[in-house]
Design an enzyme around this catalytic site. Structure first.
Site, PDB file in Angstrom:
ATOM      1  N   ARG A 180       0.819  -1.219   0.000  1.00  0.00           N
ATOM      2  CA  ARG A 180       0.000   0.000   0.000  1.00  0.00           C
ATOM      3  C   ARG A 180       0.855   1.273   0.000  1.00  0.00           C
ATOM      4  O   ARG A 180       0.548   2.268   0.640  1.00  0.00           O
ATOM      5  CB  ARG A 180      -0.963   0.016   1.203  1.00  0.00           C
ATOM      6  CG  ARG A 180      -1.946  -1.150   1.226  1.00  0.00           C
ATOM      7  CD  ARG A 180      -2.845  -1.160  -0.008  1.00  0.00           C
ATOM      8  NE  ARG A 180      -3.679  -2.353  -0.021  1.00  0.00           N
ATOM      9  CZ  ARG A 180      -3.395  -3.478  -0.699  1.00  0.00           C
ATOM     10  NH1 ARG A 180      -2.283  -3.545  -1.416  1.00  0.00           N
ATOM     11  NH2 ARG A 180      -4.192  -4.511  -0.671  1.00  0.00           N
ATOM     12  N   SER A 229     -10.953   0.402   2.404  1.00  0.00           N
ATOM     13  CA  SER A 229     -10.439  -0.092   3.676  1.00  0.00           C
ATOM     14  C   SER A 229      -9.834   1.064   4.470  1.00  0.00           C
ATOM     15  O   SER A 229      -9.052   1.845   3.936  1.00  0.00           O
ATOM     16  CB  SER A 229      -9.376  -1.165   3.440  1.00  0.00           C
ATOM     17  OG  SER A 229      -9.944  -2.295   2.821  1.00  0.00           O
ATOM     18  N   GLU A 299      -5.182   3.799   6.018  1.00  0.00           N
ATOM     19  CA  GLU A 299      -5.058   3.562   4.578  1.00  0.00           C
ATOM     20  C   GLU A 299      -5.809   4.640   3.820  1.00  0.00           C
ATOM     21  O   GLU A 299      -5.415   5.052   2.734  1.00  0.00           O
ATOM     22  CB  GLU A 299      -5.604   2.174   4.216  1.00  0.00           C
ATOM     23  CG  GLU A 299      -5.395   1.785   2.766  1.00  0.00           C
ATOM     24  CD  GLU A 299      -5.717   0.336   2.491  1.00  0.00           C
ATOM     25  OE1 GLU A 299      -6.266   0.059   1.405  1.00  0.00           O
ATOM     26  OE2 GLU A 299      -5.421  -0.528   3.340  1.00  0.00           O
TER      27      GLU A 299
END
EC number: 1.3.1.98
Length: 312
Positions: A180, A229, A299
Site C-alpha cells: 500500500r 479499507s 489507509e
C-alpha cells in the site's frame, strides 16, 4: 461554509494560456464517497497533461497542490483544502488503449473499467482491479490491491508531471512499490500508466471478475456512504480482526459508524461530518492499541483543514 480568498485571478495572470477549468471555493463533499468535507480553495480540471504542466510551472511555489481522484478512499476535512486541488478527468486522462498484451491507461480511469477492458481484450492478470473502488492514479500512488493481486504485479511504467511542471517517467523499479505504498515523489501527479497482462480466456477472466464482485458485495458495505479499507493490515495480521477484537464493531461517533458488516470500513450513517469520521477512526486506533498493542495505520487519505483550524 468556509470561504477561502479567491486566488484564481492571480493564477490566470500567471498562466494566461490555461485551457482547463479553475473554480474558486468549489465544494468537495459531492466528489467523495463519504459525502463530507469543505471546499477546495481552487479546483482545477486540466485539459490534458500539457495543461497540467503549464499550471504547475506557473503556480507560486508557496501554494499547496493536492490531487484527488474518484474520492473513494478519501476524507476531506470540514475546513476545506487550501491551495489548488487538481482533479483529472475527460478524454485526456480517461482512455484505455490496448496494444497486444499492454494497456496504456489514463489515471482518471476507474480501476473497475481497467479490469473490464483487459477482460474484453482477453488479457489476464488484471481482474483484481474489479475489487478496487478507485481510479488508476490512486492505484499507482498506493500500490492498490485486492483478491490476491497488486498494482506492482502488472505495471510496466508510469508517467506524470512534477511540481515544476516537468514531465516524468517512472519505470516499475523506480516506483518503489511496497505494501500500500509507492516511493515515487509526493509532488508528482500521475497522468498515465502502462500495464501488461497475459493472454487468457475472456470467459474465464470474466468469471473471475464476477467472483471478485460477489465476494465484495457479500463482505463490504458498498451501498453505504463509505470509503475503502480504513486501516492497513499490520504485518502478519488483519486490521478488521483487531478492530473487532477491540469491541469496535458498530461503534459510533456522531453520525459516523464502524460498519457492522465489515469492521475495517467506516460509514457516514446519519449526517456525519468529516470530524466525526476521522474522530471515529482515531478512537478505533486507540482501542486497538489498548487491547492488542498494535498501532493501526490509516489507509484512507485525509486532506485539508479541520473546521476550527480554518475558521481560526
Amino acid at each position: 461554509m468556509t470561504a477561502f480568498p479567491d486566488i484564481t485571478p492571480d493564477i490566470r495572470a500567471r498562466a494566461p494560456r490555461l485551457r482547463g477549468r479553475l473554480i474558486a471555493n468549489q465544494p468537495l463533499s459531492d466528489l467523495t464517497w463519504f459525502r463530507v468535507g469543505g471546499p477546495a480553495q481552487v479546483l482545477f480540471t486540466p485539459a490534458d497533461a500539457e495543461d497540467l504542466g503549464l499550471l504547475l510551472a506557473a503556480l507560486d511555489p508557496e501554494v499547496p497542490v493536492t490531487v484527488i481522484g474518484l474520492g473513494s478512499n478519501l476524507i476531506v476535512r470540514d475546513g476545506g483544502v487550501p491551495g489548488v486541488v487538481v482533479r483529472l478527468g475527460g478524454k485526456a486522462f480517461g482512455t484505455v488503449a490496448i496494444d497486444g498484451e499492454t494497456l496504456r491507461v489514463g489515471t482518471a480511469v476507474p480501476d473497475m473499467r481497467l479490469a473490464k477492458a483487459a477482460a474484453e481484450a482477453g488479457l489476464d492478470g488484471l481482474a483484481f482491479f474489479r475489487g478496487i473502488p478507485g481510479s488508476v492514479g490512486g492505484a499507482l500512488r498506493m500500490n492498490a490491491g485486492a483478491h490476491g493481486g497488486e498494482t506492482t504485479d502488472v505495471l510496466v511504467e508510469a508517467h506524470g508531471v512534477d511540481r515544476r511542471g516537468e514531465a516524468r517517467r517512472f519505470s516499475h523499479a523506480e516506483m518503489g512499490f511496497a505494501y500500500r505504498h509507492s516511493a515515487a515523489p509526493d509532488d508528482v501527479i500521475f497522468t498515465s500508466a502502462l500495464f501488461r497482462g497475459r493472454p487468457g480466456e475472456r470467459a474465464a477472466i470474466e468469471a473471475e471478475m464476477e467472483r471478485v464482485t460477489a465476494a465484495r458485495e457479500a463482505a463490504q458495505p458498498i451501498r453505504e456512504r463509505t470509503g475503502g479499507s480504513t486501516f492497513k493490515n499490520p504485518p502478519g495480521g488483519k486490521a478488521w480482526q483487531l478492530v473487532d477484537a477491540a469491541g469496535c464493531r458498530g461503534l459510533t461517533v456522531g453520525g459516523a459508524q464502524v460498519s457492522p458488516m465489515h469492521c475495517n470500513f467506516l460509514i457516514n450513517r446519519d449526517g456525519a461530518t468529516a470530524a466525526d469520521i476521522e474522530g471515529l477512526g482515531e478512537e478505533v486506533r486507540r482501542r486497538v492499541r489498548e487491547t492488542s498493542g498494535v498501532e493501526l495505520h490509516w489507509e484512507i487519505k485525509r486532506i485539508g483543514l479541520a473546521a476550527d483550524t480554518a475558521n481560526g
